[in-house]
Scaffold this active site. Sequence first.
Site, short mmCIF file in Angstrom:
data_model
loop_
_atom_site.label_atom_id
_atom_site.label_comp_id
_atom_site.label_asym_id
_atom_site.label_seq_id
_atom_site.Cartn_x
_atom_site.Cartn_y
_atom_site.Cartn_z
N LYS A 127 -24.12 -55.85 -10.77
CA LYS A 127 -23.63 -56.05 -9.57
C LYS A 127 -22.95 -54.45 -8.40
O LYS A 127 -22.71 -53.57 -9.67
CB LYS A 127 -21.85 -56.81 -9.88
CG LYS A 127 -21.54 -57.28 -8.50
CD LYS A 127 -21.87 -58.74 -7.90
CE LYS A 127 -21.43 -59.10 -6.68
NZ LYS A 127 -21.70 -60.68 -6.39
N ASP A 167 -24.01 -59.90 -0.66
CA ASP A 167 -22.60 -60.80 -1.29
C ASP A 167 -21.31 -61.21 -0.60
O ASP A 167 -22.01 -60.15 0.61
CB ASP A 167 -22.74 -60.26 -2.60
CG ASP A 167 -20.67 -60.99 -3.40
OD1 ASP A 167 -21.40 -61.49 -4.21
OD2 ASP A 167 -19.63 -60.83 -2.57
P1 NAP Z 1 -18.71 -64.24 2.90
O1 NAP Z 1 -19.90 -65.04 3.55
O2 NAP Z 1 -17.69 -62.71 3.28
O3 NAP Z 1 -17.71 -65.17 3.18
C1 NAP Z 1 -16.53 -64.59 2.95
C2 NAP Z 1 -15.57 -66.23 2.87
O4 NAP Z 1 -14.26 -66.06 2.49
C3 NAP Z 1 -15.05 -65.68 4.52
O5 NAP Z 1 -15.13 -67.04 5.19
C4 NAP Z 1 -13.49 -64.63 4.35
O6 NAP Z 1 -12.58 -64.57 5.80
C5 NAP Z 1 -13.48 -65.44 2.88
N1 NAP Z 1 -12.06 -64.76 2.47
C6 NAP Z 1 -12.25 -63.72 1.50
N2 NAP Z 1 -11.21 -63.75 1.19
C7 NAP Z 1 -9.92 -64.13 1.29
C8 NAP Z 1 -8.97 -64.43 0.67
N3 NAP Z 1 -8.40 -63.71 0.67
N4 NAP Z 1 -8.49 -65.80 1.80
C9 NAP Z 1 -8.89 -66.87 2.22
N5 NAP Z 1 -9.91 -65.84 2.44
C10 NAP Z 1 -10.47 -65.51 2.13
O7 NAP Z 1 -18.78 -64.48 1.47
P2 NAP Z 1 -20.02 -65.40 0.68
O8 NAP Z 1 -20.91 -64.59 0.37
O9 NAP Z 1 -19.69 -66.78 1.05
O10 NAP Z 1 -18.92 -65.73 -0.51
C11 NAP Z 1 -18.16 -65.55 -0.68
C12 NAP Z 1 -17.80 -65.86 -2.41
O11 NAP Z 1 -19.09 -66.37 -3.28
C13 NAP Z 1 -17.75 -64.78 -3.23
O12 NAP Z 1 -16.93 -64.50 -4.75
C14 NAP Z 1 -19.18 -64.46 -3.58
O13 NAP Z 1 -18.95 -63.27 -4.21
C15 NAP Z 1 -19.25 -65.41 -4.43
N6 NAP Z 1 -20.79 -65.78 -4.19
C16 NAP Z 1 -21.67 -65.64 -3.22
C17 NAP Z 1 -22.45 -66.13 -3.53
C18 NAP Z 1 -23.85 -66.04 -2.25
O14 NAP Z 1 -25.33 -66.38 -2.50
N7 NAP Z 1 -23.60 -65.30 -1.08
C19 NAP Z 1 -23.35 -66.09 -5.31
C20 NAP Z 1 -22.91 -65.68 -5.79
C21 NAP Z 1 -21.37 -65.72 -5.76
P3 NAP Z 1 -12.85 -63.73 6.40
O15 NAP Z 1 -13.91 -63.82 7.01
O16 NAP Z 1 -11.43 -63.46 6.77
O17 NAP Z 1 -12.89 -62.12 5.59
#
Ligand code: NAP
Length: 446
Positions: A127, A167
């Site tokens: 990562k 991510d």
């Molecule tokens: P993303 O597109 O950046 O979205 C993250 C979302 O979570 C945004 O809506 C953000 O809001 C919100 N958020 C962040 N911190 C927060 C908090 N403290 N309270 C409430 N909402 C919050 O990221 P993502 O790719 O969807 O990833 C989300 C999670 O899934 C992470 O843990 C990541 O490691 C995991 N994940 C992602 C993938 C992937 O393929 N993308 C794969 C496996 C796991 P704001 O816009 O206000 O910041």
Amino acid sequence: MLDEKIAPIYEAVIQRNPGEAEFHQAVLEVVGSLGPVLAKHPRFAERKVIERICEPERQIIFRVPWQDDRGQVHINRGFRVEVNSALGPYKGGLRFHPSVNLGIVKFLGFEQVFKNALTGLPIGGGKGGSDFDPKGRSDDEVMRFCQSFMTELHRHLGEYTDVPAGDTGVGLREIGYLFGQYKRITNRYESGMLTGKGIEWGGALVRTEATGYGTAMFAREMLAARGEDVEGRTAVVSGSGNVAIYAIEKLQQFGAQVVACSDSDGVVHDEAGIDLALLKQVKEEERGRLDDYAARRPSATHRQGANIWEIPCGVALPCATQNELTGRDAATLVKNGCMVVAEGANMPTTPEGVRTLLDAGVAFGPGKAANAGGVATSALEMQQNASRDRWTFEYTENRLATIMSDIHDLCYSTAEEFGQPGNYVVGANIAGFQRVANAMVAMGLI
Ligand code: NAP
């Protein structure tokens, strides 16, 4: 209570990695399940496999200098932690967020090792990321940052070495700038060195949707194992980013009524069901906030700083960030009759939250199993790159569905084999660990 063989290993991890609370939490969550495995397979203890897995193979920290649009110089910190390559090249996303530090990257990389193993595909775990915050930055600023980041990191990457992806904070735009800079520096069109690419330049269909789709599929598998279905149930999904949006889409396709989502400012509650087209417009097109959604949707209310887990639901998918669902939140979900929680985010449920859900008999899918669809589809993107081929959406989604179903069944049967039926935490930890551990033993002391 930790097993007597495991306790000293965990103590040593804490001492060697001071101040890295999330890493400690992730290690404890996995090694806490492994006592019975050491009892059954003494060679893992003899070869110190757990100790080796807890020490990343390589940790890279670097300076990322860049200039903003006004010519001001900024210095960020870049990370890549290559945790384990027993099953394949290091694979795992890059996160750009101000909260990123070494402990967060190590926790994510550690989880990634077991998640990738569960997919059954040939990928190791790693990562990376930076404390850079792309929010509010212009496209040019993001490009300059990504170019500086890749100028340093490129020497550690390669399709047979280390293959990053997106991510939080790293989407298609950032992947494009990162890939472009790698291509320029190396003079190689090496598609398989990065996943999450655009469809026209080596990306795979379904990659964008895969994590969210896979999480919803996993929730459905867990309910099916209890003779239940997602259809007709009320659901809430935290976050409104990549994972959340496509988890909502798939839940809706399954016939669930998704009534709430969130961002770091607050919660949208939409009793008529989330209007996905509007949500995508606000979040993906306009890069806006959820109050923009509520302003255009009469059935929705937006509450600043509200707690999404207080909204009654049968299905809850935490898809935002780590430690966002606490013990108290879990108790509220149980009180409101929630039947299934599947983690779309990485480690979004605190240890107390997990205990509360398991004790109450809620079907709980840990992230390393429930959100593995994203990395699995990244591995499918690598397969297509290697064979210079492009698969259809339908074919790729079917592969994803089969992978999620296989992961579910593996976790389910492993939990049963180790005397804890229905406990997907134990099933995922043991099944993932055994795959990595067997490969490590086979390859000798390296
Ligand atoms: P993303 O597109 O950046 O979205 C993250 C979302 O979570 C945004 O809506 C953000 O809001 C919100 N958020 C962040 N911190 C927060 C908090 N403290 N309270 C409430 N909402 C919050 O990221 P993502 O790719 O969807 O990833 C989300 C999670 O899934 C992470 O843990 C990541 O490691 C995991 N994940 C992602 C993938 C992937 O393929 N993308 C794969 C496996 C796991 P704001 O816009 O206000 O910041």
